[in-house]
Design a protein around this motif. Structure first.
Motif, PDB file in Angstrom:
ATOM      1  N   GLN A   1       0.827  -1.214   0.000  1.00  0.00           N
ATOM      2  CA  GLN A   1       0.000   0.000   0.000  1.00  0.00           C
ATOM      3  C   GLN A   1       0.861   1.263   0.000  1.00  0.00           C
ATOM      4  O   GLN A   1       0.580   2.203  -0.738  1.00  0.00           O
ATOM      5  N   PHE A   2       1.894   1.271   0.826  1.00  0.00           N
ATOM      6  CA  PHE A   2       2.769   2.448   0.884  1.00  0.00           C
ATOM      7  C   PHE A   2       3.531   2.641  -0.426  1.00  0.00           C
ATOM      8  O   PHE A   2       3.704   3.775  -0.882  1.00  0.00           O
ATOM      9  N   ILE A   3       3.973   1.559  -1.043  1.00  0.00           N
ATOM     10  CA  ILE A   3       4.696   1.696  -2.326  1.00  0.00           C
ATOM     11  C   ILE A   3       3.748   2.222  -3.399  1.00  0.00           C
ATOM     12  O   ILE A   3       4.077   3.157  -4.123  1.00  0.00           O
ATOM     13  N   ARG A   4       2.565   1.629  -3.491  1.00  0.00           N
ATOM     14  CA  ARG A   4       1.610   2.064  -4.525  1.00  0.00           C
ATOM     15  C   ARG A   4       1.215   3.525  -4.352  1.00  0.00           C
ATOM     16  O   ARG A   4       0.990   4.238  -5.329  1.00  0.00           O
ATOM     17  N   ALA A   5       1.125   3.982  -3.117  1.00  0.00           N
ATOM     18  CA  ALA A   5       0.735   5.372  -2.859  1.00  0.00           C
ATOM     19  C   ALA A   5       1.920   6.330  -2.960  1.00  0.00           C
ATOM     20  O   ALA A   5       1.781   7.521  -2.671  1.00  0.00           O
ATOM     21  N   ASN A   6       3.067   5.765  -3.394  1.00  0.00           N
ATOM     22  CA  ASN A   6       4.260   6.593  -3.590  1.00  0.00           C
ATOM     23  C   ASN A   6       4.736   7.218  -2.271  1.00  0.00           C
ATOM     24  O   ASN A   6       5.261   8.333  -2.265  1.00  0.00           O
ATOM     25  N   LEU A   7       4.562   6.527  -1.181  1.00  0.00           N
ATOM     26  CA  LEU A   7       4.918   7.055   0.138  1.00  0.00           C
ATOM     27  C   LEU A   7       6.159   6.385   0.731  1.00  0.00           C
ATOM     28  O   LEU A   7       6.616   6.777   1.794  1.00  0.00           O
ATOM     29  N   LEU A   8       6.700   5.378   0.034  1.00  0.00           N
ATOM     30  CA  LEU A   8       7.897   4.710   0.569  1.00  0.00           C
ATOM     31  C   LEU A   8       9.131   5.257  -0.136  1.00  0.00           C
ATOM     32  O   LEU A   8       9.164   5.359  -1.367  1.00  0.00           O
TER      33      LEU A   8
END
Lengths: 213, 213
Positions: free
Chosen positions: A159-166
């Motif tokens: 979820q964090f990778i897909r939301a560009n947050l990692l």
């Protein structure tokens, strides 16, 4: 401002847990092999309140992550397990005990609202019901200049990778084959990685990537 | 006696070819990225009859494998592609051209008997219809003291591993995500690996394993 990172052990065939995890065997069949390199380390034993342990390249890698972590985010199942978890027992605290190994504020993604729990040794569990961006902004406020660790599981990291947050992903690749279980690297859309460091040791290969934004 | 080895490029998420391979795009969608580190190398260009190219750690890894290979075994689709292959045209020679890059005897696993084909530059294709053990004993006779390369595809390499006939597996791990395609590390039963070497370079991480017997 610290970075947002995930550090996770993965089998060579791509699994971060084996088949059929249970409360007794939370990493599934064969999954304990993924953590054999960790549990022998002084850098793991110390936050778990255990003396001794090994030092060396693996310990340095772990120490580097842990020492600069100011807050942790995890999914609900990582907090409390799958079947028979605290959702049936609102006073249960998962499997982390009285003095959990985090020693920083932990934010748990869940659908079930619940009062914050304060533990010994600096760990607290705050339950976040309004999604990953809310969890991240609370974790950032708690962490100050330090980093935020996205502890897992796979679904939370995805979820964090897909939301560009990692910002960074470090895979501790263990040379075993689990032949089934929970995959880390799927459902990631067109994520692009930049390899920034590889450290190899006999038990594990540490591959660190920056997520391209 | 040489060893039996497989050397293959794999994405970080475990694929050796992307989704939907065709004769025009044999490595599937995105799959060409797996070979970007190879095609620039002098060690790749020379056997393909091309001048120039890069040298360095990646080239040394490739040279090391190629220089001691005395025979090659491959699956039928690696020889001639999927749809529209020579099985409909018994005189077609796949996509390897008049002077294939192997320069040693190649043994092709197939269900369709066919006469041996001799090519320029020392490559021949012998078609083996009675299974991997027969292919291996023919390849050993041809290779003398040199090594046998199990070139692919995934299914062929898996067959050799399951039959306990592979000595070494080297994975050239490319830091890309293909999100689908052909997996290498599945259907391997309870195979155990021993990591024997890791060489890292900017484009690829070379992980070499001994298969425990």
């Amino acid at each position: 401002m610290g970075k947002v990172f995930a550090d996770i052990s993965m089998s060579l065939d791509g699994f971060i847990a084996g088949p059929k995890p249970t409360l007794k065997e939370p990493l599934g069949r064969g999954g304990e092999q993924l953590h054999e390199w960790i549990v022998r380390l002084a850098a793991w034993r110390k936050p778990h309140g255990k003396p001794g342990g090994e030092t060396g390249p693996d310990g340095n890698v772990m120490e580097e992550s842990v020492s600069n972590t100011g807050a942790v985010i995890m999914g609900r199942r990582m907090f409390s397990g799958g079947e028979g978890s605290w959702e049936n027992d609102p006073k249960a605290d998962g499997w982390w005990g009285d003095n959990p190994p985090f020693h920083v504020p932990v934010f748990v993604l869940t659908k079930h609202a619940r009062e914050k729990v304060n533990k010994k040794g600096g760990t607290s569990f705050t339950f976040v019901t309004d999604g990953i961006e809310s969890a991240l902004s609370q974790a950032k406020a708690a962490a100050g200049n330090k980093d935020i660790s996205i502890a897992g599981g796979a679904n939370t990291i995805q979820q964090f990778i897909r939301a560009n947050l990692l910002d960074e992903l470090q895979i501790h690749m263990v040379p075993v084959l689990l032949e089934g279980g929970t995959r880390l690297l799927e459902n990631l859309g067109d994520t692009k990685l930049e390899k920034i460091r590889v450290i190899d040791s006999p038990l594990v290969t540490h591959l660190k990537f920056r997520i391209k934004k």
